[in-house]
Structures are given as structure tokens and as C-alpha cells.
Enzyme design. Structure first.
Site, short mmCIF file in Angstrom:
data_model
loop_
_atom_site.label_atom_id
_atom_site.label_comp_id
_atom_site.label_asym_id
_atom_site.label_seq_id
_atom_site.Cartn_x
_atom_site.Cartn_y
_atom_site.Cartn_z
N ASN A 212 -0.91 -16.85 -10.09
CA ASN A 212 -1.95 -15.86 -9.79
C ASN A 212 -1.46 -14.98 -8.65
O ASN A 212 -0.45 -15.29 -8.02
CB ASN A 212 -3.27 -16.57 -9.48
CG ASN A 212 -3.17 -17.46 -8.26
OD1 ASN A 212 -2.98 -16.98 -7.15
ND2 ASN A 212 -3.25 -18.76 -8.46
N ASP A 288 -5.38 -23.43 -12.11
CA ASP A 288 -6.26 -24.49 -12.61
C ASP A 288 -5.63 -25.30 -13.73
O ASP A 288 -6.04 -26.41 -14.01
CB ASP A 288 -7.59 -23.87 -13.07
CG ASP A 288 -8.36 -23.34 -11.87
OD1 ASP A 288 -8.52 -24.09 -10.89
OD2 ASP A 288 -8.75 -22.15 -11.89
N PRO A 314 -4.42 -31.24 -10.83
CA PRO A 314 -5.42 -31.95 -10.02
C PRO A 314 -6.29 -30.98 -9.25
O PRO A 314 -5.81 -29.93 -8.80
CB PRO A 314 -4.57 -32.79 -9.06
CG PRO A 314 -3.19 -32.24 -9.13
CD PRO A 314 -3.05 -31.57 -10.45
N LYS A 347 -19.60 -25.30 -5.75
CA LYS A 347 -18.32 -25.93 -5.34
C LYS A 347 -18.50 -26.71 -4.05
O LYS A 347 -17.93 -27.79 -3.87
CB LYS A 347 -17.24 -24.86 -5.14
CG LYS A 347 -16.71 -24.37 -6.45
CD LYS A 347 -15.81 -23.17 -6.32
CE LYS A 347 -15.72 -22.50 -7.68
NZ LYS A 347 -15.10 -21.21 -7.66
O1 C5P Z 1 -12.88 -24.32 -8.56
P1 C5P Z 1 -12.16 -23.27 -7.80
O2 C5P Z 1 -10.71 -23.20 -8.14
O3 C5P Z 1 -12.76 -21.91 -7.88
O4 C5P Z 1 -12.35 -23.75 -6.29
C1 C5P Z 1 -11.78 -23.10 -5.23
C2 C5P Z 1 -11.49 -24.06 -4.10
O5 C5P Z 1 -10.93 -25.25 -4.62
C3 C5P Z 1 -10.45 -23.50 -3.13
O6 C5P Z 1 -10.68 -24.02 -1.85
C4 C5P Z 1 -9.15 -24.02 -3.74
O7 C5P Z 1 -8.13 -24.10 -2.77
C5 C5P Z 1 -9.57 -25.39 -4.27
N1 C5P Z 1 -8.85 -25.84 -5.44
C6 C5P Z 1 -8.12 -27.01 -5.39
N2 C5P Z 1 -7.46 -27.49 -6.50
C7 C5P Z 1 -7.53 -26.83 -7.66
C8 C5P Z 1 -8.27 -25.65 -7.76
C9 C5P Z 1 -8.91 -25.18 -6.63
O8 C5P Z 1 -8.06 -27.63 -4.34
N3 C5P Z 1 -6.87 -27.32 -8.72
#
Ligand code: C5P
Length: 412
Positions: A212, A288, A314, A347
Site C-alpha cells: 500500500n 491485510d 496476522p 477497531k
Molecule cells: O483493521 P485495520 O487494518 O483498519 O486496523 C488498523 C489498525 O490495526 C492500525 O493500527 C494498524 O497498524 C493495525 N493493523 C495490524 N495488523 C493488521 C492490520 C492492521 O496491527 N494485519
């Protein structure tokens, strides 16, 4: 930032030419800047250069000894300054400051001022490494009003490669911005912050990945702001521009950087460092998903699948949420388009966070790769605070204020 009053003392070193850029940037950003040159400084840059760049007369020792000022100039300047920078700080001025000597306008003004004083030393490596210089530096750096930036290592104008290179103008400017924000508070002193930054790359083969556009600028701003407020920082980061990494002060100055290319390696490093951390700030944009299979050699174009089987990576912050101790703080980011608040609240709850920065990435001047950002800060006690568009460093400071103002976790 508005009309802050920045006083700059320039010493007699070749790095004086770089300070011209600091003065120019501050003046362009709307700060009121006054400059003092030592005798030596005038051999390298002229008062005319600095007066023109600062849009104000630049002062030398001639002004110090003039009767026409009425009130002593060093007292006026010392009271006027909100933040005071000395760059380059030479071995001579460093020794004078360490011993409280005052034999010119610059050193008198230091004694006549009480604001935060930022020192940016620059000298030849052998000079910097002299035990007397190191002793003077250690003594000075221990004083509460004194903040330091650099010196770094690199090729010096004397053709030596080693310690003694003045911090870059961008580093000096960000430290000044922090000091103008905090007025020198070291309210993260004694804390260890574990910060993640940038993107991750989930490889299909050695040349193709899912990633990304995150650059790591927000995470670097968080690391710098924390270090400027007295914290030690471990920054675990995805691929980043080398110039951005160089803007970090380095291990000696309180930031340790660990490169992790993928979500799996980022998770390993964050979990390994979690026990030492007081706060964890998860600013990385973790991919993700990853390709289910990662090939060790480049796939020929003809062999590329038309559909790519994907597996989840993860959820690092959720895992950190499970492993954390109650007294540790866990702060996340939610990069969103459209409605930013409800997904962030979701979240906050489901990942076991204390606070989250809901970050619109579809607004001008915020999100991936920009130098500016904006957010709505939310915490699990129900507080909500808007961070207006501004620099990523300013946003980092506002996030830290927000977390410092949370109630003691042991009481909630
Ligand atoms: O679910 P989302 O990716 O939008 O969540 C964002 C938060 O979760 C951020 O703090 C990001 O660093 C963390 N995150 C994570 N591991 C992932 C995806 C997101 O720690 N695989």
C-alpha cells in the site's frame, strides 16, 4: 506554526552555511527570527546574508558593545526568545557554555535567557572525541533547559568520515517545531515507546508483492516527537525512503530503527519488544492479506495465475492487545475513507486498544505520503478530540497529549 520567536546563535564553523536554510525556512513559515553571529561565524557567513533571510537586522559583538541600545541587547534578546538554537555549536562555544563564561553577545545572551536551548554541535571528529569536549557536552546535555540535535556521522568538510557532522536542517527544524509545541516539556521521559511505521510488502515472488502507499512519515513523526519529549523509541518499520530513515537521530540519541519487510516479520519484532514498552503506537499500514504461496524465484509472466489465492496476515495490534499488560498503553490508527468515526470506534473495541486516531485518507493534505495530516482521536473512556490539519509532527504531539491525559489505567 504562528509567530513564534526563535533566536538563533551561529558559531564559527563551516556548517554555518546550512543554518542559512534553517533561518530561511523559519522566516518563510511565519516565525519571528533573530540571529546572533559570533566573530568566527562572520568568517563563514555574513550578517547581511542572515539579516536578509530573517527579515531583520542580524547582531554581532559590535552591537553588544554599543551604547545606543539603551537596555542591554543580550537582556532584551534573552527575554524575547521563546526558543533558542545554537548552530553550529563549536567546541569553543560549547566549552564556554559548560563553564558559564560570557565574553561575547552570544554567550551573554545564553546566560540572560531561560527558554529551551537547542544545541547542534559541529566539528572535526578528533575535536568532538576529545575527552574535554565530551565532558563539557555531557555536563551541558544534563541541564534541564538544554536539548540536543546531532551531531551525526558522515563525510565532514575536513575530508574525515566520522562523528561531528551537524544535524541536517530538516532535523533541526522538526526539533524546533517540537520545542515550540512543548516549551521543552520532557513529559515522556523514562518511557519506552514501541512504534510501527510504513507499509508491509507481502510477496508473491522476489519481484511482486501486495502493498500500500504508506511511506512511514507519520511513524517517523511519532518517533521524533516522542524522542523530543524525552522517550526512548523502538521504531519497527516497513520499507522506507533512506532519506526519511536518515532523519531519525539514531540509536545514540534514543531512537532504534528495525526494518521489517512483511507483516509476519513486523509482528515478530513487535512481540519481541512488547515487554519493554510502556506505550505501543501502531501507525503501520499493515497489508491485510498475503499471497497464499510465496515463490522463491521469479515466476515467468506466462506462469502468473489469473487469480491469486490470498491468506490473511496476522492482525498484529489485536495480538498485541491480547499479550499486553494492563499498565501498557496500546494506540492504533484507522485509515479510512468516508465515515471515519464508527469504524475506528469498532477497531478500538475489538482490537483491545486504549486510543485510536481515526485518519481520513480521502481529504486533501492528509493520509499517505503527505507531510500533513488530520484526525479524530478517540479513547475507550469515550473522549473524542479533533486534530485540525497540520504537520504530522504536530499531530503526533496532540496524540501524545491525548494519551497522557487518559486516566491511570490501573484506576479504570
Ligand atoms: O483493521 P485495520 O487494518 O483498519 O486496523 C488498523 C489498525 O490495526 C492500525 O493500527 C494498524 O497498524 C493495525 N493493523 C495490524 N495488523 C493488521 C492490520 C492492521 O496491527 N494485519
Amino acid at each position: 506554526m504562528g509567530h513564534s520567536r526563535v533566536l538563533i546563535g551561529v558559531g564559527g564553523g563551516i556548517a554555518a552555511y546550512k543554518v542559512c536554510e534553517v533561518v530561511s525556512s523559519l522566516a518563510k513559515a511565519g516565525a519571528d527570527v533573530r540571529v546572533i553571529l559570533t566573530e568566527g561565524a562572520q568568517r563563514f557567513v555574513t550578517p547581511l546574508t542572515l539579516a536578509t533571510l530573517s527579515r531583520h537586522a542580524a547582531y554581532t559583538d559590535v552591537d553588544f558593545w554599543q551604547a545606543s541600545h539603551g537596555r542591554p541587547l543580550h537582556i532584551d534578546l534573552g527575554e524575547w526568545a521563546e526558543v533558542f538554537l545554537i548552530a553550529p555549536l563549536t567546541a569553543n562555544t560549547l566549552a564556554k557554555l559548560a563553564h558559564g563564561l560570557a565574553d561575547n553577545l552570544l554567550t551573554n545572551t545564553v546566560l540572560a535567557s531561560t527558554c529551551p536551548l537547542l544545541l547542534a554541535p559541529a566539528m572535526n571528529t578528533d575535536m568532538w572525541e576529545q575527552p574535554t569536549v565530551q565532558r563539557n557536552w555531557a555536563q551541558l546535555s544534563a541541564q534541564a533547559r538544554i536539548h540536543t540535535v546531532g551531531p551525526g556521522e558522515g563525510l565532514l568538510a575536513c575530508d574525515r568520515t566520522g562523528a561531528g557532522r551537524m544535524a541536517e536542517p530538516t532535523e533541526i527544524l522538526s526539533h524546533l517545531e517540537s520545542l515550540r509545541y512543548t516549551h521543552g516539556r520532557r513529559d515522556l521521559g523514562g518511557k519506552h515507546l514501541l512504534i510501527s511505521a510504513g507499509s508491509t510488502r507481502e510477496f508473491l515472488d522476489p519481484v511482486r508483492f501486495i502493498g500500500n502507499p504508506s511511506t512511514g512519515k507519520m511513524g517517523v513523526a511519532l518517533a521524533l516527537a516522542a524522542q523530543h519529549r524525552g522517550a526512548t523509541v523502538t521504531l519497527v518499520h516497513g520499507p522506507m525512503e533512506p532519506s526519511l530513515l536518515r532523519s531519525l537521530p539514531g540509536i545514540r540519541h534514543g531512537v532504534r530503527a528495525i526494518a521489517t519487510p512483511t507483516a509476519d516479520t513486523m509482528q515478530q519484532q513487535l512481540i519481541a519488544h512488547l515487554p519493554q514498552a510502556n506505550w505501543v503506537v501502531m501507525a503501520a499500514a499493515v497489508a491485510d492479506v498475503k499471497p497464499t504461496t510465496c515463490y522463491s524465484t521469479k515466476l515467468p509472466k506466462a506462469d502468473l495465475p489469473s487469480q491469486l489465492p490470498l491468506s490473511p496476515v496476522p492482525d498484529i495490534v489485536a495480538e498485541l492487545g491480547r499479550q499486553r499488560q494492563p499498565q501498557q498503553r496500546l494506540i492504533g490508527f484507522a485509515a479510512q475513507t468516508g465515515d471515519i468515526v464508527s469504524p475506528a470506534l469498532d477497531k478500538l473495541k475489538h482490537k483491545g486498544l486504549d486510543a485510536i486516531a481515526a485518519n481520513p485518507i480521502d481529504q486533501p493534505a492528509s493520509g499517505f505520503g503527505t507531510d500533513t495530516n488530520q484526525a479524530i482521536l478517540l479513547d475507550r473512556q469515550g473522549r473524542r478530540r479533533e486534530v485540525a490539519p497540520g504537520s504530522k509532527l504536530a499531530m503526533a504531539h496532540q496524540l501524545y497529549d491525548f494519551v497522557l491525559e487518559m486516566e491511570d489505567p490501573s484506576e479504570t
